[in-house]
Write a protein that holds these residues in place. Structure first.
Motif, PDB file in Angstrom:
ATOM      1  N   LEU A  78       0.823  -1.199   0.000  1.00  0.00           N
ATOM      2  CA  LEU A  78       0.000   0.000   0.000  1.00  0.00           C
ATOM      3  C   LEU A  78       0.862   1.256   0.000  1.00  0.00           C
ATOM      4  O   LEU A  78       0.572   2.226  -0.713  1.00  0.00           O
ATOM      5  CB  LEU A  78      -0.922  -0.002   1.227  1.00  0.00           C
ATOM      6  N   ALA A  79       1.923   1.236   0.802  1.00  0.00           N
ATOM      7  CA  ALA A  79       2.807   2.388   0.855  1.00  0.00           C
ATOM      8  C   ALA A  79       3.470   2.649  -0.497  1.00  0.00           C
ATOM      9  O   ALA A  79       3.639   3.798  -0.915  1.00  0.00           O
ATOM     10  CB  ALA A  79       3.872   2.175   1.935  1.00  0.00           C
ATOM     11  N   VAL A  80       3.839   1.575  -1.200  1.00  0.00           N
ATOM     12  CA  VAL A  80       4.444   1.724  -2.527  1.00  0.00           C
ATOM     13  C   VAL A  80       3.458   2.367  -3.494  1.00  0.00           C
ATOM     14  O   VAL A  80       3.808   3.279  -4.264  1.00  0.00           O
ATOM     15  CB  VAL A  80       4.904   0.354  -3.058  1.00  0.00           C
ATOM     16  N   LEU A  81       2.214   1.906  -3.466  1.00  0.00           N
ATOM     17  CA  LEU A  81       1.206   2.468  -4.363  1.00  0.00           C
ATOM     18  C   LEU A  81       1.008   3.955  -4.114  1.00  0.00           C
ATOM     19  O   LEU A  81       0.942   4.756  -5.057  1.00  0.00           O
ATOM     20  CB  LEU A  81      -0.111   1.719  -4.187  1.00  0.00           C
ATOM     21  N   VAL A  82       0.896   4.311  -2.838  1.00  0.00           N
ATOM     22  CA  VAL A  82       0.696   5.727  -2.515  1.00  0.00           C
ATOM     23  C   VAL A  82       1.925   6.544  -2.898  1.00  0.00           C
ATOM     24  O   VAL A  82       1.805   7.644  -3.453  1.00  0.00           O
ATOM     25  CB  VAL A  82       0.380   5.885  -1.015  1.00  0.00           C
TER      26      VAL A  82
ATOM     27  N   THR B  99      -6.068   4.779  -8.431  1.00  0.00           N
ATOM     28  CA  THR B  99      -6.878   3.565  -8.531  1.00  0.00           C
ATOM     29  C   THR B  99      -6.712   2.858  -9.871  1.00  0.00           C
ATOM     30  O   THR B  99      -7.004   1.664  -9.981  1.00  0.00           O
ATOM     31  CB  THR B  99      -8.360   3.917  -8.312  1.00  0.00           C
ATOM     32  N   THR B 100      -6.273   3.558 -10.892  1.00  0.00           N
ATOM     33  CA  THR B 100      -6.134   2.938 -12.216  1.00  0.00           C
ATOM     34  C   THR B 100      -5.011   1.915 -12.268  1.00  0.00           C
ATOM     35  O   THR B 100      -4.980   1.080 -13.158  1.00  0.00           O
ATOM     36  CB  THR B 100      -5.883   4.019 -13.277  1.00  0.00           C
ATOM     37  N   VAL B 101      -4.053   1.996 -11.339  1.00  0.00           N
ATOM     38  CA  VAL B 101      -2.927   1.062 -11.360  1.00  0.00           C
ATOM     39  C   VAL B 101      -2.917   0.121 -10.161  1.00  0.00           C
ATOM     40  O   VAL B 101      -2.119  -0.816 -10.113  1.00  0.00           O
ATOM     41  CB  VAL B 101      -1.585   1.833 -11.391  1.00  0.00           C
ATOM     42  N   ILE B 102      -3.806   0.342  -9.186  1.00  0.00           N
ATOM     43  CA  ILE B 102      -3.767  -0.446  -7.952  1.00  0.00           C
ATOM     44  C   ILE B 102      -3.972  -1.936  -8.234  1.00  0.00           C
ATOM     45  O   ILE B 102      -3.211  -2.785  -7.759  1.00  0.00           O
ATOM     46  CB  ILE B 102      -4.817   0.067  -6.942  1.00  0.00           C
ATOM     47  N   VAL B 103      -5.021  -2.271  -8.997  1.00  0.00           N
ATOM     48  CA  VAL B 103      -5.330  -3.676  -9.238  1.00  0.00           C
ATOM     49  C   VAL B 103      -4.169  -4.378  -9.937  1.00  0.00           C
ATOM     50  O   VAL B 103      -3.765  -5.488  -9.552  1.00  0.00           O
ATOM     51  CB  VAL B 103      -6.614  -3.802 -10.080  1.00  0.00           C
ATOM     52  N   PHE B 104      -3.590  -3.719 -10.937  1.00  0.00           N
ATOM     53  CA  PHE B 104      -2.485  -4.331 -11.674  1.00  0.00           C
ATOM     54  C   PHE B 104      -1.274  -4.557 -10.778  1.00  0.00           C
ATOM     55  O   PHE B 104      -0.671  -5.643 -10.790  1.00  0.00           O
ATOM     56  CB  PHE B 104      -2.098  -3.457 -12.862  1.00  0.00           C
ATOM     57  N   VAL B 105      -0.902  -3.552  -9.986  1.00  0.00           N
ATOM     58  CA  VAL B 105       0.278  -3.662  -9.128  1.00  0.00           C
ATOM     59  C   VAL B 105       0.064  -4.718  -8.045  1.00  0.00           C
ATOM     60  O   VAL B 105       0.965  -5.503  -7.742  1.00  0.00           O
ATOM     61  CB  VAL B 105       0.626  -2.300  -8.502  1.00  0.00           C
ATOM     62  N   ILE B 106      -1.138  -4.762  -7.474  1.00  0.00           N
ATOM     63  CA  ILE B 106      -1.413  -5.777  -6.447  1.00  0.00           C
ATOM     64  C   ILE B 106      -1.309  -7.178  -7.043  1.00  0.00           C
ATOM     65  O   ILE B 106      -0.682  -8.077  -6.456  1.00  0.00           O
ATOM     66  CB  ILE B 106      -2.807  -5.553  -5.825  1.00  0.00           C
ATOM     67  N   PHE B 107      -1.932  -7.379  -8.203  1.00  0.00           N
ATOM     68  CA  PHE B 107      -1.875  -8.697  -8.845  1.00  0.00           C
ATOM     69  C   PHE B 107      -0.435  -9.081  -9.175  1.00  0.00           C
ATOM     70  O   PHE B 107      -0.018 -10.226  -8.945  1.00  0.00           O
ATOM     71  CB  PHE B 107      -2.715  -8.676 -10.126  1.00  0.00           C
ATOM     72  N   LYS B 108       0.331  -8.129  -9.678  1.00  0.00           N
ATOM     73  CA  LYS B 108       1.717  -8.405 -10.041  1.00  0.00           C
ATOM     74  C   LYS B 108       2.547  -8.740  -8.801  1.00  0.00           C
ATOM     75  O   LYS B 108       3.372  -9.671  -8.820  1.00  0.00           O
ATOM     76  CB  LYS B 108       2.309  -7.195 -10.763  1.00  0.00           C
TER      77      LYS B 108
ATOM     78  N   GLY C 201       5.545 -12.503  -5.734  1.00  0.00           N
ATOM     79  CA  GLY C 201       5.892 -12.933  -4.386  1.00  0.00           C
ATOM     80  C   GLY C 201       5.655 -14.410  -4.160  1.00  0.00           C
ATOM     81  O   GLY C 201       6.511 -15.116  -3.623  1.00  0.00           O
ATOM     82  N   VAL C 202       4.490 -14.896  -4.589  1.00  0.00           N
ATOM     83  CA  VAL C 202       4.161 -16.305  -4.396  1.00  0.00           C
ATOM     84  C   VAL C 202       5.040 -17.189  -5.281  1.00  0.00           C
ATOM     85  O   VAL C 202       5.534 -18.232  -4.840  1.00  0.00           O
ATOM     86  CB  VAL C 202       2.664 -16.550  -4.687  1.00  0.00           C
ATOM     87  N   PHE C 203       5.252 -16.782  -6.539  1.00  0.00           N
ATOM     88  CA  PHE C 203       6.030 -17.599  -7.460  1.00  0.00           C
ATOM     89  C   PHE C 203       7.491 -17.696  -7.021  1.00  0.00           C
ATOM     90  O   PHE C 203       8.040 -18.799  -6.886  1.00  0.00           O
ATOM     91  CB  PHE C 203       5.949 -17.023  -8.876  1.00  0.00           C
ATOM     92  N   VAL C 204       8.126 -16.559  -6.776  1.00  0.00           N
ATOM     93  CA  VAL C 204       9.541 -16.574  -6.403  1.00  0.00           C
ATOM     94  C   VAL C 204       9.725 -17.221  -5.029  1.00  0.00           C
ATOM     95  O   VAL C 204      10.646 -18.022  -4.824  1.00  0.00           O
ATOM     96  CB  VAL C 204      10.126 -15.148  -6.416  1.00  0.00           C
ATOM     97  N   GLY C 205       8.843 -16.891  -4.076  1.00  0.00           N
ATOM     98  CA  GLY C 205       8.934 -17.503  -2.755  1.00  0.00           C
ATOM     99  C   GLY C 205       8.734 -19.002  -2.807  1.00  0.00           C
ATOM    100  O   GLY C 205       9.434 -19.768  -2.130  1.00  0.00           O
ATOM    101  N   GLY C 206       7.769 -19.449  -3.624  1.00  0.00           N
ATOM    102  CA  GLY C 206       7.530 -20.879  -3.763  1.00  0.00           C
ATOM    103  C   GLY C 206       8.697 -21.612  -4.396  1.00  0.00           C
ATOM    104  O   GLY C 206       9.093 -22.694  -3.945  1.00  0.00           O
TER     105      GLY C 206
ATOM    106  N   GLN D 269       9.214  -6.173  -9.126  1.00  0.00           N
ATOM    107  CA  GLN D 269       8.136  -5.330  -8.625  1.00  0.00           C
ATOM    108  C   GLN D 269       8.528  -4.812  -7.237  1.00  0.00           C
ATOM    109  O   GLN D 269       8.774  -5.595  -6.325  1.00  0.00           O
ATOM    110  CB  GLN D 269       6.817  -6.094  -8.529  1.00  0.00           C
ATOM    111  N   GLU D 270       8.593  -3.523  -7.096  1.00  0.00           N
ATOM    112  CA  GLU D 270       9.040  -2.903  -5.848  1.00  0.00           C
ATOM    113  C   GLU D 270       8.213  -3.385  -4.656  1.00  0.00           C
ATOM    114  O   GLU D 270       6.984  -3.439  -4.716  1.00  0.00           O
ATOM    115  CB  GLU D 270       8.939  -1.384  -5.969  1.00  0.00           C
ATOM    116  N   GLU D 271       8.910  -3.747  -3.588  1.00  0.00           N
ATOM    117  CA  GLU D 271       8.350  -4.189  -2.304  1.00  0.00           C
ATOM    118  C   GLU D 271       7.651  -5.540  -2.366  1.00  0.00           C
ATOM    119  O   GLU D 271       7.006  -5.944  -1.398  1.00  0.00           O
ATOM    120  CB  GLU D 271       7.379  -3.140  -1.733  1.00  0.00           C
ATOM    121  N   SER D 272       7.742  -6.264  -3.487  1.00  0.00           N
ATOM    122  CA  SER D 272       7.197  -7.621  -3.518  1.00  0.00           C
ATOM    123  C   SER D 272       8.121  -8.601  -2.804  1.00  0.00           C
ATOM    124  O   SER D 272       7.729  -9.728  -2.503  1.00  0.00           O
ATOM    125  CB  SER D 272       6.971  -8.077  -4.962  1.00  0.00           C
ATOM    126  N   GLY D 273       9.367  -8.192  -2.528  1.00  0.00           N
ATOM    127  CA  GLY D 273      10.326  -9.070  -1.866  1.00  0.00           C
ATOM    128  C   GLY D 273       9.905  -9.473  -0.472  1.00  0.00           C
ATOM    129  O   GLY D 273      10.237 -10.580  -0.010  1.00  0.00           O
TER     130      GLY D 273
END
Length: 607
Positions: free
Chosen positions: A165-169, A182-191, A196-201, A240-244
């Protein structure tokens, strides 16, 4: 100059660890002392200047350290905890986070006179709570029921969400289009979730695959795991920033919930490293504070703290727990447990630096406002949580339950007898076969190494008042008592007599380092094992006027070994070598006895 830097580097660790130790001695939240020490070393005395010491490496060091801390937190999360509370936890990290974000943003704007963009960013940062603060508080309070797992899962899972959330803001602020974010929130969250799940897994599966094939020697398991976490964190943040942060959490959860390989070496190393990192980071971040920033906030900081504690958190919990299985008391307690910790401090520091580089006029308010919430929530929750838990009835001021270390055959007999008389029992072992048989007998058990600091987070300590160390290893028993003494009290940790005669020069463990000796000086592991192997049983006998303790001893002889005494009120007294209690009429005596013929003349009622 290099000598001064070396001294200051040493000072960071010395102050951090000293603060942790003093807090433990005084039973205070360690975060308070670490922040006080950091402020004293930084803005007050000028002894530590993180920017001078680390330069451009400061932000990467902070980010990597937070990722390692979250990985260590993920290693403590068990999927089994989600069975009864998954909906509640899901709501807290989604709907609850949104409510906290909105109220925090409005509150910051109204009380701190911040511009809307900085207010919304501060609200996003304060969505996080933090395992580095919640876990010690839960160990201190020891709540009963579902509140512990709920708060632990929320504290770890909410951190990457708040960072996202902080990254988006921040991206919206940097582009000057906050209203169009709001136009980029959904895309960034999904990405972020996907990466995060793929690399962590992939990282977790790779570690498990290598460990299962013994391709990593024991002494390299922890360094290799650390390497994989850092690589995964860096790769995710590059994509993707802060997905780490999410990558680190996912990797920890996946590794913790597999049953193919042992993670004992990794967990123990990560715990020690985590303590060092938390200690150092709090000193670093607190030493960067500027006292002028606090004065600029004024009295509004107290009003903002009140909004976050009395409005934002209770409302978020009330909405998130609607329809859940949490009781009213559990909901009230969860609503009174949202301390902020290292993730909030680090994220605020990172974005404050970036905003300052962009010339934002209120960038210098972000860090002091965050630290006011950290200090305030740590102090208020830390002081009030335990009395509140007692008042709500979700923590027992006089707990009588038992943790039994070692789940071998005769330890299970003792556990079953205690459970039969109404005492909660949790058995801890690293032997799956022993634990499986304990669970088959209806005894709660936990797979954990008693030498691990993480065991205090994995075991539900609600209602637990005593610890019995019954393993065949005297050193393990002693370490177990030392491990639990700060939590349960030294008077409530017990171990078997060492195999060398107590008090003799052959005694293997010094008396000062031991727990209280169970049942008597001769009750060592070999002695008890021999008794059980020859048919001795754990027996409960009601002592009456017609069948007193003298009659009991006449019947069973000198080999009878009293273990516990239970009063009619349900209080239990443990027989020890140094102060064996006097068995009294009207109480139940639990003891180890050899079978007697069926024609015995016992007049006490067997239980």
């Amino acid at each position: 100059m290099p000598e001064h830097l070396l001294l200051r580097l040493a000072g960071i660790l010395v102050l951090g660890i000293a603060a942790q130790w003093i807090a433990w001695r005084l039973r205070l939240p360690s975060i308070l002392l670490m922040l006080i020490f950091g402020i004293f070393a930084g803005p007050v005395t000028g002894f530590i200047d993180p920017d001078e010491i680390f330069g451009d490496l400061l932000l990467p060091i902070i980010s990597i350290s937070v990722a390692i801390i979250l990985f260590e937190g993920g290693l403590s999360l068990k999927i089994s905890d989600l069975r009864e509370s998954r909906i509640c936890i899901r709501n807290l990290i989604t709907v609850g986070a949104l409510i906290t974000w909105m109220i925090g943003s409005v509150g910051a704007h109204l009380t701190l006179n911040m511009d809307w963009d900085i207010s919304v960013l501060l609200g996003a940062i304060l969505v996080v709570t933090g395992p580095t603060v919640i876990s010690p508080l839960l160990r201190h309070v020891r709540p009963i029921g579902r509140t512990g797992p709920v708060l632990k899962w929320e504290g770890i899972m909410i951190d990457p969400i708040g960072a996202l959330l902080a990254v988006l803001v921040f991206q919206a602020i940097s582009s000057g289009r906050l209203e169009e974010a709001t136009t980029v929130i959904v895309f960034v969250i999904f990405k972020t979730i996907l990466i995060g799940v793929f690399v962590g897994g992939i990282g977790a599966l790779a570690m498990i695959w290598f460990l299962k094939r013994y391709w990593i020697p024991d002494y390299l398991q922890s360094p290799v795991a650390l390497m994989v976490v850092i690589i995964g964190f860096a790769l995710s943040d590059l994509l993707q920033e802060e997905s780490g942060l999410l990558t680190a959490v996912v990797m920890g959860i996946m590794m913790a919930n597999q049953k193919k390989v042992s993670l004992r070496n990794i967990i123990e190393f990560k715990e020690n490293l985590g303590i060092l990192l938390v200690s150092g980071l709090f000193i670093l971040l607190a030493s960067r504070l500027q006292t002028d920033g606090f004065s600029d906030l004024g009295i509004g900081a107290l009003a903002f703290l009140g909004i976050m504690i009395l409005i934002a958190r209770p409302l978020a919990v009330a909405v998130s727990t609607q329809g859940s299985q949490l009781t009213r008391s559990e909901r009230v307690f969860v609503s009174w447990m949202a301390p902020r910790g290292i993730v909030a401090a680090s994220v605020a520091s990172v974005f404050a630096l970036r905003l300052a580089e962009q010339g934002h006029p209120q960038a210098d308010l972000l860090v002091p406002a965050t630290f006011c919430i950290i200090l305030g929530t740590a102090a208020i929750y830390g002081i009030a949580a335990r009395p509140l838990a007692f008042r709500l009835g979700i923590a027992n001021p006089h707990p009588h339950g038992f943790i039994i270390v070692g789940a071998h055959v005769w330890a299970r007999e003792i556990a079953a007898k205690l459970q039969q008389h109404g005492f909660d029992v949790t058995m801890v072992d690293t032997n799956w076969e022993n634990l499986s048989r304990a669970r088959s007998s209806g005894i709660k058990s936990s797979y954990a190494s008693i030498l691990s600091q993480n065991v205090l987070d994995e075991i539900d300590l609600g209602g637990i008042g005593q610890m019995l160390a019954l393993t065949p290893n005297d050193s393990i028993n002693t370490l177990a008592t030392m491990h639990f003494a700060p939590v349960l009290g030294k008077a409530n940790v017990y171990q078997l007599a060492p195999q060398g005669q107590a008090g003799s020069r052959h005694e293997s463990v010094p008396q000062d380092f031991r727990g209280r000796i169970l049942f008597g000086s001769k009750a060592s592991y070999p002695y008890l094992s021999a008794r059980f192997s020859h048919g001795a049983v754990v027996k409960g006998t009601n002592l009456t006027d017609k069948f007193a303790y003298d009659d009991f001893m006449k019947l069973y002889g000198e080999d009878a070994l009293p273990m516990f005494q239970v009063s009619q009120a349900g209080d239990i007294t443990i027989f020890t070598a140094e102060s064996p209690p006097a068995p009294k009429v009207g109480r139940t005596l639990i003891s180890l006895v050899d079978p007697v013929p069926e024609t015995h003349n016992e007049k006490g009622q067997e239980v």
